[in-house]
Design a protein around this motif. Structure first.
Motif, PDB file in Angstrom:
ATOM      1  N   MET A 120       0.856  -1.176   0.000  1.00  0.00           N
ATOM      2  CA  MET A 120       0.000   0.000   0.000  1.00  0.00           C
ATOM      3  C   MET A 120       0.893   1.228   0.000  1.00  0.00           C
ATOM      4  O   MET A 120       1.711   1.398   0.904  1.00  0.00           O
ATOM      5  N   VAL A 121       0.732   2.075  -1.045  1.00  0.00           N
ATOM      6  CA  VAL A 121       1.632   3.229  -1.191  1.00  0.00           C
ATOM      7  C   VAL A 121       0.808   4.507  -1.316  1.00  0.00           C
ATOM      8  O   VAL A 121       0.026   4.666  -2.249  1.00  0.00           O
ATOM      9  N   ASP A 122       0.979   5.414  -0.357  1.00  0.00           N
ATOM     10  CA  ASP A 122       0.286   6.704  -0.389  1.00  0.00           C
ATOM     11  C   ASP A 122       1.014   7.653   0.536  1.00  0.00           C
ATOM     12  O   ASP A 122       1.435   7.267   1.628  1.00  0.00           O
ATOM     13  N   ASP A 123       1.174   8.905   0.109  1.00  0.00           N
ATOM     14  CA  ASP A 123       1.914   9.863   0.945  1.00  0.00           C
ATOM     15  C   ASP A 123       1.070  10.445   2.071  1.00  0.00           C
ATOM     16  O   ASP A 123       1.606  11.117   2.951  1.00  0.00           O
ATOM     17  N   GLN A 124      -0.241  10.183   2.077  1.00  0.00           N
ATOM     18  CA  GLN A 124      -1.100  10.663   3.154  1.00  0.00           C
ATOM     19  C   GLN A 124      -1.312   9.540   4.168  1.00  0.00           C
ATOM     20  O   GLN A 124      -1.995   8.550   3.871  1.00  0.00           O
ATOM     21  N   PRO A 125      -0.734   9.670   5.375  1.00  0.00           N
ATOM     22  CA  PRO A 125      -0.795   8.586   6.359  1.00  0.00           C
ATOM     23  C   PRO A 125      -2.215   8.131   6.694  1.00  0.00           C
ATOM     24  O   PRO A 125      -2.471   6.924   6.805  1.00  0.00           O
ATOM     25  N   LEU A 126      -3.140   9.063   6.822  1.00  0.00           N
ATOM     26  CA  LEU A 126      -4.502   8.682   7.188  1.00  0.00           C
ATOM     27  C   LEU A 126      -5.149   7.838   6.093  1.00  0.00           C
ATOM     28  O   LEU A 126      -5.834   6.852   6.376  1.00  0.00           O
ATOM     29  N   VAL A 127      -4.940   8.230   4.848  1.00  0.00           N
ATOM     30  CA  VAL A 127      -5.493   7.468   3.724  1.00  0.00           C
ATOM     31  C   VAL A 127      -4.836   6.097   3.653  1.00  0.00           C
ATOM     32  O   VAL A 127      -5.514   5.063   3.538  1.00  0.00           O
ATOM     33  N   GLU A 150      -3.553  -9.860   2.987  1.00  0.00           N
ATOM     34  CA  GLU A 150      -2.553  -9.425   3.965  1.00  0.00           C
ATOM     35  C   GLU A 150      -1.797  -8.223   3.412  1.00  0.00           C
ATOM     36  O   GLU A 150      -1.245  -8.288   2.321  1.00  0.00           O
ATOM     37  N   VAL A 151      -1.813  -7.138   4.159  1.00  0.00           N
ATOM     38  CA  VAL A 151      -1.041  -5.954   3.781  1.00  0.00           C
ATOM     39  C   VAL A 151       0.363  -6.143   4.348  1.00  0.00           C
ATOM     40  O   VAL A 151       0.584  -5.984   5.550  1.00  0.00           O
ATOM     41  N   VAL A 152       1.312  -6.470   3.479  1.00  0.00           N
ATOM     42  CA  VAL A 152       2.646  -6.832   3.958  1.00  0.00           C
ATOM     43  C   VAL A 152       3.555  -5.635   4.168  1.00  0.00           C
ATOM     44  O   VAL A 152       4.599  -5.745   4.813  1.00  0.00           O
ATOM     45  N   GLY A 153       3.157  -4.472   3.619  1.00  0.00           N
ATOM     46  CA  GLY A 153       4.005  -3.306   3.799  1.00  0.00           C
ATOM     47  C   GLY A 153       3.328  -2.032   3.352  1.00  0.00           C
ATOM     48  O   GLY A 153       2.383  -2.068   2.567  1.00  0.00           O
ATOM     49  N   GLN A 154       3.803  -0.903   3.882  1.00  0.00           N
ATOM     50  CA  GLN A 154       3.271   0.406   3.518  1.00  0.00           C
ATOM     51  C   GLN A 154       4.425   1.342   3.198  1.00  0.00           C
ATOM     52  O   GLN A 154       5.449   1.338   3.887  1.00  0.00           O
ATOM     53  N   ALA A 155       4.243   2.143   2.156  1.00  0.00           N
ATOM     54  CA  ALA A 155       5.266   3.107   1.765  1.00  0.00           C
ATOM     55  C   ALA A 155       4.606   4.459   1.526  1.00  0.00           C
ATOM     56  O   ALA A 155       3.420   4.531   1.203  1.00  0.00           O
ATOM     57  N   GLU A 156       5.386   5.534   1.670  1.00  0.00           N
ATOM     58  CA  GLU A 156       4.823   6.872   1.519  1.00  0.00           C
ATOM     59  C   GLU A 156       5.207   7.533   0.201  1.00  0.00           C
ATOM     60  O   GLU A 156       4.777   8.634  -0.078  1.00  0.00           O
ATOM     61  N   GLU A 215      10.305   4.535  -2.000  1.00  0.00           N
ATOM     62  CA  GLU A 215      10.225   3.604  -0.872  1.00  0.00           C
ATOM     63  C   GLU A 215       9.489   2.327  -1.291  1.00  0.00           C
ATOM     64  O   GLU A 215       9.832   1.222  -0.861  1.00  0.00           O
ATOM     65  N   ALA A 216       8.501   2.479  -2.147  1.00  0.00           N
ATOM     66  CA  ALA A 216       7.745   1.313  -2.620  1.00  0.00           C
ATOM     67  C   ALA A 216       8.643   0.349  -3.396  1.00  0.00           C
ATOM     68  O   ALA A 216       8.506  -0.870  -3.283  1.00  0.00           O
ATOM     69  N   LEU A 217       9.574   0.884  -4.192  1.00  0.00           N
ATOM     70  CA  LEU A 217      10.483   0.033  -4.958  1.00  0.00           C
ATOM     71  C   LEU A 217      11.333  -0.823  -4.025  1.00  0.00           C
ATOM     72  O   LEU A 217      11.522  -2.025  -4.256  1.00  0.00           O
TER      73      LEU A 217
END
Length: 203
Positions: free
Chosen positions: A1-8, A23-29, A33-35
Motif C-alpha cells: 500500500m503506497v500513499d503519501d497521506q498517512p490517514l489514507v 494481507e497488507v505486507v508493507g506500507q510506503a509513503e 520507498e515502494a520500490l
C-alpha cells in the motif's frame, strides 16, 4: 500500500487487512520507498497513489515493470487524462479512483492478481474522448450480437467469469469472444478494445 497521506494509507490498509484472504505486507509513503519494499517483501500486488513526492506512482509503476516486479493498481483522486495515459503506458494493470468502495478495490486487486486488468470505466471513457481519431465504422469487422454483449461487459470492467454468468455461457466461451473482438478491432488487449470501440461508436 503506497500513499503519501498517512490517514489514507493506514485507513485503507486497515480495511483491506480485515479480509481473511488479504494481507497488507508493507506500507510506503512514496514510489521510491515502494520500490525498495517491493524488492524486499515480494508482494503479489501493489496498490499505489499516483501523485506523491520524491517519486510518483507513474514513475514507480514503470520502474517496477522494468524490474519484472508485481503488478500495480493505481488509485487516485484526480481524473487528469495525462495521469491516466501515463499510468497505463507505464504498465499499470489497474486504475481506480479513491471514491471507489472497498469492495471495488478488493475486486480489482484480485482481478489483477489473476492476470486480468481492472480499469475503471470512467478512465476508459476519458481516454477515448482524449485519444479519439476520426475512423469510419468500416475500419473494423462487424461484431456479432454476442460479441457486442461481451464488449459491453468489458467496458463495464467485468471479468470473463462475470460476463459469462450474465450471458449464460462458459468462461471459456467468453475468452473466445474476447479474442474475436480483439482481432476484429485490431487491438492487443481489453482496454484498447474498449477505447477502439468508443472511437468507432460501438459503445
Amino acid at each position: 500500500m503506497v500513499d503519501d497521506q498517512p490517514l489514507v494509507r493506514q485507513g485503507l490498509a486497515s480495511l483491506l487487512a480485515l479480509e481473511d484472504d488479504v494481507e497488507v505486507v508493507g506500507q510506503a509513503e512514496n514510489g521510491l520507498e515502494a520500490l525498495h519494499l517491493a524488492e524486499e517483501l515480494k508482494p503479489d500486488v501493489v496498490l499505489m497513489d499516483v501523485r506523491m513526492p520524491v517519486m510518483g506512482g507513474v514513475q514507480a509503476t514503470g520502474e517496477l515493470r522494468r524490474r519484472s516486479g508485481p503488478p500495480v493498481v493505481l488509485l487516485t483522486t484526480f481524473e487528469e487524462v495525462e495521469d491516466m495515459t501515463g499510468g497505463l503506458n507505464a504498465g499499470a494493470a489497474g486504475y481506480l479512483f479513491k471514491s471507489a468502495q472497498i469492495e471495488e478495490i478488493l475486486d480489482a486487486l484480485w482481478r489483477v492478481h489473476r492476470g486480468e486488468g481492472a480499469i475503471h470505466p470512467r478512465v476508459a471513457q476519458a481516454l477515448a474522448r482524449q485519444l479519439r481519431v476520426p475512423a469510419p465504422a468500416t475500419a473494423a469487422a462487424p461484431l456479432t450480437e454476442r460479441e457486442q454483449e461481451v464488449l459491453r461487459g468489458l467496458a463495464a470492467g467485468h471479468p470473463n467469469k462475470r460476463i459469462g454468468s450474465h450471458m449464460g455461457i462458459s468462461e471459456g466461451t467468453v475468452k473466445v469472444h474476447v479474442s474475436n473482438i480483439l482481432a476484429k478491432l485490431s487491438v492487443g488487449n481489453r482496454t484498447e478494445a474498449v477505447l477502439r470501440a468508443q472511437e468507432l461508436g460501438l459503445l
